[in-house]
Design a protein around this motif. Sequence first.
Motif, PDB file in Angstrom:
ATOM      1  N   CYS A 334     -51.408 -16.882  -8.066  1.00 27.83           N
ATOM      2  CA  CYS A 334     -52.230 -18.054  -6.804  1.00 27.83           C
ATOM      3  C   CYS A 334     -52.171 -16.628  -5.835  1.00 27.83           C
ATOM      4  N   CYS A 382     -47.625 -19.965   1.103  1.00 24.94           N
ATOM      5  CA  CYS A 382     -48.559 -20.858   0.269  1.00 24.94           C
ATOM      6  C   CYS A 382     -49.868 -21.810   1.403  1.00 24.94           C
ATOM      7  N   CYS A 385     -54.581 -23.838  -0.873  1.00 28.45           N
ATOM      8  CA  CYS A 385     -55.907 -23.462  -1.326  1.00 28.45           C
ATOM      9  C   CYS A 385     -56.679 -24.448  -1.990  1.00 28.45           C
ATOM     10  N   CYS A 388     -54.339 -24.074  -7.388  1.00 28.65           N
ATOM     11  CA  CYS A 388     -53.455 -24.371  -9.089  1.00 28.65           C
ATOM     12  C   CYS A 388     -53.191 -25.603  -9.822  1.00 28.65           C
TER      13      CYS A 388
END
Length: 411
Positions: A334, A382, A385, A388
């Motif tokens: 990530c 997080c 974006c 994932c």
Amino acid sequence: MACIDAEPTVTGAINRLTVKVAYQSRIITLLYRTMPKNGDKLSALGFGCMRLPMLDGEIDEKRAIAQIRQAIDNGVNYVDTAWPYHDGESEPLLGKALKDGYREKVKIATKLPTWLVENREDMDKFLDAQLEKLGTDHIDYYLIHALSGPSWKSVEDLGIKEFLDQAQKDGRIVNPGFSFHGLAEDFQPIVDAYSWVFCQIQYNYLDQEFQAGTKGLKYAASKDIGVIIMEPLRGGNLALPEAPPAIAELWAQAEVKRPPVEWALRWVWNHPEVTVVLSGMNSEEQISQNMAVASDASANYLSPAELELIERVSITYRKLMQVGCTGCGYCLPCPAGVQIPICFDFFNKLHMFGNLDEAKHLYKVFGSGDVLQREPGFASQCVECGMCLEKCPQQINIPEVLKRVVAELED
Ligand code: SF4
Ligand code: SF4
């Protein structure tokens, strides 16, 4: 409840144990398993020194020493510790417990703290300090601690293989091994990277596909590498006397009634590939109970019906999980550094076992990156974006679930 009525005798070089189990009034013998590469006969139950009894915030020294000696007097001959356990106090405590002739009765296992190693010299520095703390001139089973793909690469680059070769040559280490907390795909390359004698993995009936898992267990055994099992009770969660109602209903269907702790331990010992199990026992009652189970939990002991029941328990536990993450790691890396599978694992643990303190503690330890030698990877990092999302084969809405992780596990 089981009570130990020990009459240790010696058969050849192997301590044999006679144990009377009060509720069954039968005489049974502690089982030993053979380390494939060196023939050592090790007690199927080892004594782990990660969760020693505490008193006023410190190790209850008198009680801890008595427990370790109780186990050794009754046939346990493998004791495990590590540099960081109890903030560095576990190794000296074990050193004290092994005075008065106890050192000669056991194999000591301890571990190199890989995340503190910055250069080749550090490896010798830590090992020499550990020999001093343990009051011995050799470590029988020395592990490179908590390896993952990245941490293995790091210590390999710093010369770990040469260090292990040298330390075996000069006698400070007898058997080299490693413990593993990485992704499944990292396990086999590490097994193949050195002539290990043994490894230590997390394994229980819920973690059959987590970290090394069953595939890793069988792969190590196929290479004649002995396997030490940690977390057979998943941090004690599989030993809770009061299981969730859906689980308790299943256990009630068993023909032979056993407490949850016994089912969990027997399931691990049922695997012939397992050499030693470290159960995390730290009360006199747990020691007695675990030893009683260890005394007749041979490989392939469980019937097909019992194995099927345990599988149904495992499936039911999984239904209590909030997120169907398999830990495959495809969503990584990530860009914000979130350790997505780790976040989801501890979130699931919270909902399966309801043990908030334990889940928060483990989330903090692993999320901080210290254990896996990574940067911090908490859910709150997080930035949504979305990178994932298309990588997850389970089609989990990762950023949305991460928000729930933050709400429930981060203060
Ligand atoms: S959505 Fe969040 S977890 Fe997923 S890749 Fe982006 S920052 Fe990482
Ligand atoms: S890709 Fe999906 S299932 Fe795999 S670790 Fe990431 S969140 Fe879990």
